[in-house]
Write a protein that holds these residues in place. Structure first.
Motif, PDB file in Angstrom:
ATOM      1  N   CYS A 157       0.387  -1.416   0.586  1.00 50.60           N
ATOM      2  CA  CYS A 157      -0.099  -0.099   0.002  1.00 50.60           C
ATOM      3  C   CYS A 157       1.268   1.797   0.139  1.00 50.60           C
ATOM      4  O   CYS A 157       2.633   0.828   0.538  1.00 50.60           O
ATOM      5  CB  CYS A 157      -0.785  -0.119   0.806  1.00 50.60           C
ATOM      6  N   THR A 158      -0.131   2.258  -0.225  1.00 52.11           N
ATOM      7  CA  THR A 158       0.682   3.755  -0.557  1.00 52.11           C
ATOM      8  C   THR A 158       1.254   4.091   0.892  1.00 52.11           C
ATOM      9  O   THR A 158       2.551   4.703   0.995  1.00 52.11           O
ATOM     10  CB  THR A 158       0.434   4.440  -1.455  1.00 52.11           C
ATOM     11  N   ASP A 159       0.810   3.712   1.625  1.00 59.36           N
ATOM     12  CA  ASP A 159       1.144   3.856   3.253  1.00 59.36           C
ATOM     13  C   ASP A 159       2.348   3.420   3.597  1.00 59.36           C
ATOM     14  O   ASP A 159       3.483   3.950   4.212  1.00 59.36           O
ATOM     15  CB  ASP A 159       0.151   4.365   5.055  1.00 59.36           C
ATOM     16  N   ARG A 216       5.672   5.373   1.573  1.00 59.54           N
ATOM     17  CA  ARG A 216       5.598   6.245   2.803  1.00 59.54           C
ATOM     18  C   ARG A 216       6.431   5.537   4.020  1.00 59.54           C
ATOM     19  O   ARG A 216       8.094   6.175   3.634  1.00 59.54           O
ATOM     20  CB  ARG A 216       5.180   6.726   2.484  1.00 59.54           C
ATOM     21  N   ARG A 217       5.681   5.046   4.539  1.00 57.27           N
ATOM     22  CA  ARG A 217       6.315   5.303   5.968  1.00 57.27           C
ATOM     23  C   ARG A 217       7.797   4.941   6.023  1.00 57.27           C
ATOM     24  O   ARG A 217       8.708   4.388   6.337  1.00 57.27           O
ATOM     25  CB  ARG A 217       5.464   4.137   7.202  1.00 57.27           C
ATOM     26  N   THR A 218       7.975   3.370   5.148  1.00 56.10           N
ATOM     27  CA  THR A 218       9.062   3.209   5.026  1.00 56.10           C
ATOM     28  C   THR A 218      10.231   3.838   3.928  1.00 56.10           C
ATOM     29  O   THR A 218      11.383   2.842   3.643  1.00 56.10           O
ATOM     30  CB  THR A 218       8.967   1.402   4.247  1.00 56.10           C
ATOM     31  N   GLY A 219       9.699   4.223   2.928  1.00 54.35           N
ATOM     32  CA  GLY A 219      10.630   5.017   2.062  1.00 54.35           C
ATOM     33  C   GLY A 219      11.291   3.776   1.050  1.00 54.35           C
ATOM     34  O   GLY A 219      11.831   4.387  -0.199  1.00 54.35           O
ATOM     35  N   SER A 220      10.398   2.673   0.561  1.00 53.61           N
ATOM     36  CA  SER A 220      10.950   1.603   0.552  1.00 53.61           C
ATOM     37  C   SER A 220       9.216   1.562  -0.763  1.00 53.61           C
ATOM     38  O   SER A 220       8.654   1.846  -0.966  1.00 53.61           O
ATOM     39  CB  SER A 220      10.884   0.361   1.135  1.00 53.61           C
ATOM     40  N   ALA A 221       9.288  -0.006  -1.644  1.00 55.29           N
ATOM     41  CA  ALA A 221       8.623  -0.380  -1.933  1.00 55.29           C
ATOM     42  C   ALA A 221       6.868  -1.044  -1.536  1.00 55.29           C
ATOM     43  O   ALA A 221       6.074  -1.008  -2.065  1.00 55.29           O
ATOM     44  CB  ALA A 221       8.845  -1.284  -3.487  1.00 55.29           C
ATOM     45  N   SER A 272      15.355   2.533  13.479  1.00 56.04           N
ATOM     46  CA  SER A 272      15.035   1.956  13.026  1.00 56.04           C
ATOM     47  C   SER A 272      13.607   1.777  13.330  1.00 56.04           C
ATOM     48  O   SER A 272      13.619   1.818  14.743  1.00 56.04           O
ATOM     49  CB  SER A 272      15.435   0.149  12.746  1.00 56.04           C
ATOM     50  N   ARG A 273      12.739   0.955  12.431  1.00 54.07           N
ATOM     51  CA  ARG A 273      11.194   0.727  13.301  1.00 54.07           C
ATOM     52  C   ARG A 273      11.285  -0.612  12.880  1.00 54.07           C
ATOM     53  O   ARG A 273      11.816  -1.624  12.897  1.00 54.07           O
ATOM     54  CB  ARG A 273      10.291   1.291  12.029  1.00 54.07           C
ATOM     55  N   ILE A 274      10.648  -1.091  14.534  1.00 54.19           N
ATOM     56  CA  ILE A 274      10.779  -2.239  14.911  1.00 54.19           C
ATOM     57  C   ILE A 274       9.513  -3.028  14.449  1.00 54.19           C
ATOM     58  O   ILE A 274       9.300  -3.483  14.814  1.00 54.19           O
ATOM     59  CB  ILE A 274      11.049  -2.587  16.349  1.00 54.19           C
ATOM     60  N   TYR A 275       8.219  -2.150  15.201  1.00 57.56           N
ATOM     61  CA  TYR A 275       6.632  -2.833  15.336  1.00 57.56           C
ATOM     62  C   TYR A 275       6.130  -1.665  15.148  1.00 57.56           C
ATOM     63  O   TYR A 275       5.989  -0.397  15.475  1.00 57.56           O
ATOM     64  CB  TYR A 275       6.698  -3.811  16.701  1.00 57.56           C
ATOM     65  N   ALA A 276       4.573  -1.766  14.686  1.00 56.25           N
ATOM     66  CA  ALA A 276       3.544  -1.041  14.703  1.00 56.25           C
ATOM     67  C   ALA A 276       2.273  -2.110  15.373  1.00 56.25           C
ATOM     68  O   ALA A 276       2.398  -3.326  15.943  1.00 56.25           O
ATOM     69  CB  ALA A 276       2.578  -0.769  13.188  1.00 56.25           C
ATOM     70  N   ALA A 277       1.374  -1.694  15.694  1.00 58.17           N
ATOM     71  CA  ALA A 277       0.517  -0.956  16.872  1.00 58.17           C
ATOM     72  C   ALA A 277      -0.215  -0.570  16.837  1.00 58.17           C
ATOM     73  O   ALA A 277      -0.294   0.692  15.868  1.00 58.17           O
ATOM     74  CB  ALA A 277       0.123  -1.381  18.004  1.00 58.17           C
ATOM     75  N   HIS A 278      -1.588  -0.896  16.372  1.00 56.99           N
ATOM     76  CA  HIS A 278      -3.182  -0.172  16.241  1.00 56.99           C
ATOM     77  C   HIS A 278      -4.304  -0.130  17.621  1.00 56.99           C
ATOM     78  O   HIS A 278      -4.315  -1.406  18.179  1.00 56.99           O
ATOM     79  CB  HIS A 278      -3.943   0.383  15.677  1.00 56.99           C
ATOM     80  N   ASP A 279      -4.774   1.086  17.526  1.00 57.85           N
ATOM     81  CA  ASP A 279      -5.813   1.504  18.743  1.00 57.85           C
ATOM     82  C   ASP A 279      -7.587   0.423  18.679  1.00 57.85           C
ATOM     83  O   ASP A 279      -7.655  -0.145  19.717  1.00 57.85           O
ATOM     84  CB  ASP A 279      -6.063   2.695  19.180  1.00 57.85           C
TER      85      ASP A 279
END
Ligand SMILES: [Zn+2]
Ligand SMILES: [Zn+2]
Length: 149
Positions: free
Chosen positions: A31-33, A36-41, A82-89
């Motif tokens: 996805c495009t998010d 953007r977030r990774t600066g990668s593909a 460096s980004r390690i993990y994500a979570a959402h509420d």
């Protein structure tokens, strides 16, 4: 995947241990998010239970309000970013580890590719690996595509 996994950030200030527990299989999100977030593909995620993760080192957080209304928090190393993990509420207790931070990331090929509608045109997905134009729409579908095996 019932073994303990280890990983960390680029500079070494953050290290983590992921204990055996409920673990999804890795997937790629195009996805495009994520681009953007990774600066990668694309980004590589693996769903885990947050309680199985122990992290050492100074962390920081970035927040993003998703179109769904959920607040996504991404946690990583305060020094090297460096980004390690994500979570959402909206999914308390669950987290999504960034597969590239695992020490054995070479053994983690994606079980599925999501948001291929936004995939970069130069990426060819291996034959036989499931894809979705968007992403799973229910817990059942998430389990069907990337649930534990
Ligand atoms: Zn670091
Ligand atoms: Zn994504």
């Amino acid at each position: 995947m019932k073994d303990t996994l280890t990983g960390g950030c680029l500079c070494g200030a953050v290290r983590y241990e992921l204990r055996p527990g409920f673990r999804m299989r890795p997937y790629a999100c195009h996805c495009t998010d994520c681009q953007r977030r990774t600066g990668s593909a694309f980004s590589l995620h693996m769903g885990i239970m947050a309680k199985d993760l122990t992290i050492d080192g100074e962390l920081n957080e970035g927040k993003f309000l998703q179109p769904s209304g959920a607040i996504s928090t991404i946690t990583g190393c305060a020094k090297c970013m460096s980004r390690i993990y994500a979570a959402h509420d909206k999914r308390p207790g669950l987290a999504s580890i960034r597969v590239g931070t695992l020490d054995n990331s070479k053994t983690m090929s994606p079980a599925a590719h999501f948001w291929v509608s936004n995939k970069q045109p130069w990426i060819t997905i291996p034959e036989g690996v499931p894809t979705l134009e968007t992403q799973p729409q229910s817990s059942e579908e998430w389990l069907q595509y990337v649930g534990p095996k």
